[in-house]
Write an enzyme that holds these catalytic residues in place. Structure first.
Site, short mmCIF file in Angstrom:
data_model
loop_
_atom_site.label_atom_id
_atom_site.label_comp_id
_atom_site.label_asym_id
_atom_site.label_seq_id
_atom_site.Cartn_x
_atom_site.Cartn_y
_atom_site.Cartn_z
N CYS A 132 12.77 -10.80 -16.81
CA CYS A 132 11.47 -10.14 -17.00
C CYS A 132 10.74 -10.01 -15.68
CB CYS A 132 10.58 -10.95 -17.95
SG CYS A 132 11.32 -11.32 -19.55
N ASP B 46 -9.12 9.06 17.33
CA ASP B 46 -9.52 10.06 16.34
C ASP B 46 -11.03 10.19 16.29
OD1 ASP B 46 -8.64 11.66 13.78
OD2 ASP B 46 -10.31 10.39 13.14
#
Length: 505
Positions: free
Chosen positions: A51, A455
């Site tokens: 699981c 930037d």
């Protein structure tokens, strides 16, 4: 330091450390902590099933738990997948997107289907190592070799096709990459403890695909902030290749066996994905590239805890936690678009790219929307007449140099490539400064620590927050954000009023 953060510290091989730490794994299973899904898998010796940690069933007794680093390892140990939590459909490990070592690069290539198409020999050749070295290192960390990992992926692809289409089982076997119908039947029975026909019968209520189409749910680790993720993709969309339509981002995909069109729509607990493929053998590769595009295997808890430790970033993280880095489905395409976007507005970059697409892209048919072309390959643009480009001469030269480098293989931006080598290769090209190199590293290579200090948007955000504005000073301050500086970029960009920060109305 929180339990989750302590376990998921950033070190090579940490996946092995997680699954071998029995006490912590038990605590994660007992608390059904979904953040650990994909990090390890819990096998139960009394039932023979495995699981995900967040499985909704009552946790087994501790003495009956066994932990494995991958679904393939659990399958190799003789366990079958749980029918409730479907562990092999959980989010992938963040490891393969955060690291650039041999195993991480191998896992990205396996997810893209390289083993199915080229075998382990082809995988090793792409990585530049011997087959033995690749197999040894992958097995040491994942508990299974490349062939077993690819087999587990084929089983999940088969399950999707069985449950969501009416395709004959022979066609499903071929599309999922199995060499024979017998191997397909044996694998499905081994992994799911059901025959293919039984799988299809159990999924009668599932949504069925239209001819050539598939509807999937792409899981992710919460939280996820869709605003900048889908906002960025929509705002920079190249007409003909991408579009925002009816609340979904849509784009064309160039794939190993053909092409496709994908629609991606954010929902609170998954990304609704609709794929139309010309060849269903491309399902695994298309799904992997869409997950990569949206950064769905990220570990938002670890990222946000690190960034929130900075008092200047803490309010930004608290306001909209779970920001992802918008990436690309085609690194070469993004590199070309990055050059087209040098020192121009988003709208101008889109216009330049759209002209290339109309003149050199491959035309396709889109039955559901307004997509018309695949973005051209570098070799499609190799004979490009620079005089047809409405941009400065220096940028024309930069673009042509990039196209030559991509076509010749001088620059390698592939999903299994080496990030440091790619950076050095890009930096050696004429016209490639820090902004272009780091933008490509962030969005095409997927480096979580890429940082565009030069930037304009980052400079404006830094000034507003009282951070250093000059690149050298900002890079020094950003040391505390490592190894998640690409995510810090998303939070900094979000301080501005730009279309990339919001989903279109």
């Amino acid at each position: 330091m929180s339990f989750f953060r302590e376990v998921l510290s950033v070190t090579p091989g940490r996946l092995t450390i997680v699954y071998e730490d029995t006490e912590r794994c038990v605590r994660a299973v007992q608390s059904k902590d979904e953040r650990f899904d994909g990090w390890f898998f819990t096998a139960v010796v009394t039932t023979g099933i495995y699981c995900r940690p967040s499985c909704p069933v009552v946790p087994p007794k501790v003495e009956n738990m066994r932990f494995h680093p991958s679904a393939a390892a659990a399958q190799a140990a003789g366990f079958r997948a749980c029918k409730r939590c479907r562990p092999n459909a959980s989010p992938g490990s963040p490891q393969w997107n955060e690291r650039a070592d041999l195993v991480a690069r191998a896992m990205r290539l396996i997810a893209d289907g390289v083993v199915d198409r080229e075998g382990v020999t082809g995988l090793a050749a792409r990585l530049g190592y011997s087959v033995r070295q690749v197999e040894r290192q992958v097995y040491a960390e994942l508990g299974a070799g490349p062939l077993a990992l690819a087999r587990a992926q084929r089983a999940e692809t088969a399950r999707l096709l069985v449950e969501t289409t009416r395709m004959p089982m022979g066609d499903v076997a071929h599309a999922a990459g199995f060499a024979s119908l017998r191997t397909f039947n044996d694998t499905v029975r081994t992994v799911f403890a059901l025959t293919p026909s039984e799988l299809r019968s159990r999924a009668k209520g599932a949504e069925q695909a239209s001819p050539g189409g598939l509807s999937l749910r792409l899981p992710f680790r919460k939280p996820l902030c869709p605003d900048n993720l889908f906002g960025h993709l929509a705002a920079t969309a190249v007409p003909g290749v991408e579009e925002w339509r009816d609340g979904a981002y849509r784009r064309t995909l160039r794939l190993p066996h053909g092409h496709g069109v994908v629609s991606l729509r954010p929902t609170p607990d998954h990304i609704a994905c609709r794929l139309n493929l010309t060849d269903l053998r491309d399902l695994a590769a298309a799904t992997s590239r869409c997950r990569w595009l949206l950064d769905l295997d990220a570990d938002p808890v670890a990222v946000d805890e690190q960034l929130a430790a900075d008092p200047e970033l803490a309010p930004l993280v608290a306001k909209n936690p779970g920001r992802r880095v918008p990436r690309t489905t085609d690194p070469d395409e993004f590199a070309v678009r990055a050059v087209l976007g040098q020192q121009v507005s988003t709208a101008a970059a889109r216009t330049h790219a759209a002209r290339l697409v109309l003149a050199h892209g491959t035309a396709i048919e889109d039955r559901e929307g307004g997509l018309t072309h695949l973005f051209p390959l570098p070799q499609d643009l190799a004979g490009l007449d620079p005089e047809t480009l409405a941009m400065p001469k220096s940028r024309r030269s930069t673009l042509l140099g990039l196209l030559d480098a991509l076509t010749s293989g001088e620059v390698d931006l592939t999903v299994g490539g080496d990030w440091d080598r790619a950076r050095a290769q890009l930096a050696g090209l004429r016209g490639f400064g820090p902004w272009t190199v780091e933008t490509i590293a962030m969005r095409a290579l997927g480096d979580p620590d890429a940082f565009v200090a030069t930037d304009l948007g980052i400079k404006l955000a830094a000034e507003a927050l009282g951070l250093p504005v000059k690149p050298a000073g900002l890079i020094e301050r950003a040391e505390r954000w490592r190894p998640w500086r690409a995510y810090a970029v998303q939070y900094l960009w979000a301080t501005g009023d730009h279309a990339v920060n919001r989903i279109p109305a």
